[in-house]
Design an enzyme around this catalytic site. Structure first.
Site, short mmCIF file in Angstrom:
data_model
loop_
_atom_site.label_atom_id
_atom_site.label_comp_id
_atom_site.label_asym_id
_atom_site.label_seq_id
_atom_site.Cartn_x
_atom_site.Cartn_y
_atom_site.Cartn_z
CG ASN A 136 -0.23 0.07 2.53
OD1 ASN A 136 0.99 0.12 2.57
ND2 ASN A 136 -0.99 0.09 3.61
CG HIS A 138 3.30 0.44 5.00
ND1 HIS A 138 2.50 -0.37 5.77
CD2 HIS A 138 4.38 -0.32 4.68
CE1 HIS A 138 3.07 -1.55 5.91
NE2 HIS A 138 4.21 -1.54 5.27
CD GLU A 143 -0.40 1.01 7.43
OE1 GLU A 143 0.08 1.05 6.28
OE2 GLU A 143 -0.61 -0.04 8.03
P1 PGA Z 1 8.01 -6.95 3.57
O1 PGA Z 1 7.37 -5.70 4.29
O2 PGA Z 1 9.49 -6.69 3.51
O3 PGA Z 1 7.70 -8.11 4.48
O4 PGA Z 1 7.38 -7.06 2.22
C1 PGA Z 1 7.75 -4.42 3.91
C2 PGA Z 1 6.88 -3.40 4.60
O5 PGA Z 1 5.72 -3.70 4.88
O6 PGA Z 1 7.36 -2.28 4.81
#
Ligand code: PGA
Length: 241
Positions: A136, A138, A143
């Site tokens: 998304n 973030h 968020e």
């Molecule tokens: P991920 O998470 O490395 O497990 O894809 C990244 C994040 O949510 O910032």
């Protein structure tokens, strides 16, 4: 923004570890910002190897993690404290007193956020901040929102984030719904930023982060405002660019 597209996750991990290692060699008493999630695990493995081979030392490095789930203590095996110990800290020569992660069990969250911001300032600011990116958009747990949250704060996690992180838990109900996260200004105050993205599920966020407008609806787009950002992504994450 300096953008590097590499073949796969292994190449990404090596390149990212080399950048962090050179920062450590250049400033052995420096301050490094660290991230959790699947993406940096390969980078941490490389850094552990380099540390074991004597190429780099963390003995005078100070670290600050981006975030921690609210409600989880350091000994909870789903906490980011635990993740960092398992995936990096227990295997390198960093001093425990130089490690900083928000306290997910703080009874006064506001005071904990202020304490965390002050600790970063007292340490002289972050020299290099490592980031992943959510599907998304973030960064940390900032968020998508109507405004950028500047400083370390308590966040209500997005339903997309809860879904994405459920893979680490036995069931989605167990995923914490809140976290303490550095803010966007905290992150942008780092002297250098290194963002990693791997896999096709990150392609849309990467496209918007690089080609889209700066908007709190895609928090990573704020990185367009920083003067020294290196982005490393594999071909899958770059597939829409
Ligand atoms: P991920 O998470 O490395 O497990 O894809 C990244 C994040 O949510 O910032």
């Amino acid at each position: 923004m300096q953008i590097e597209i590499v073949k796969d996750y292994e190449a990404l991990s090596k390149k990212a570890a080399n950048i962090i290692a050179s920062q450590i060699v250049l400033k052995p008493q420096g301050v490094i910002g660290l991230a959790t999630g699947s993406t940096p695990v390969g980078t941490y493995k490389e850094l552990i190897r380099m540390n074991k081979e004597g190429l780099i030392s963390f003995s005078n490095i100070t670290s600050f993690n981006l975030d921690e789930y609210y409600g989880l203590g350091a000994d909870d095996d789903q906490s980011y404290h635990y993740f960092m110990n398992e995936n990096l800290f227990n295997a390198i020569d960093i001093k425990k007193e130089n490690i900083h992660i928000p306290n997910g069990k703080a009874s006064d969250v506001g005071a904990e956020c202020t304490r965390y911001e002050n600790r970063i300032k007292e340490a002289g600011g972050i020299d290099l901040q490592l980031l992943g990116i959510g599907q998304n958009g973030h960064i940390g747990f900032n968020e998508p929102n109507e405004n950028f949250e500047p400083l370390t704060h308590l966040v209500n996690l997005d339903s997309d984030t809860i879904k994405a992180n459920a893979r680490f838990f036995d069931s989605i109900e167990e995923v914490p719904t809140q976290a303490i996260s550095m803010g966007v200004k905290t992150i942008l105050s780092s002297r250098k930023i290194l963002l990693l993205a791997s896999g096709e599920n990150k392609a849309e966020a990467m496209y918007k982060m690089i080609k889209g407008k700066v908007t709190p609806k895609l928090p990573a787009s704020a990185l367009q405002l920083h003067h020294d950002v290196v982005v490393i992504m594999d071909e899958a994450a770059a597939s829409l660019l």
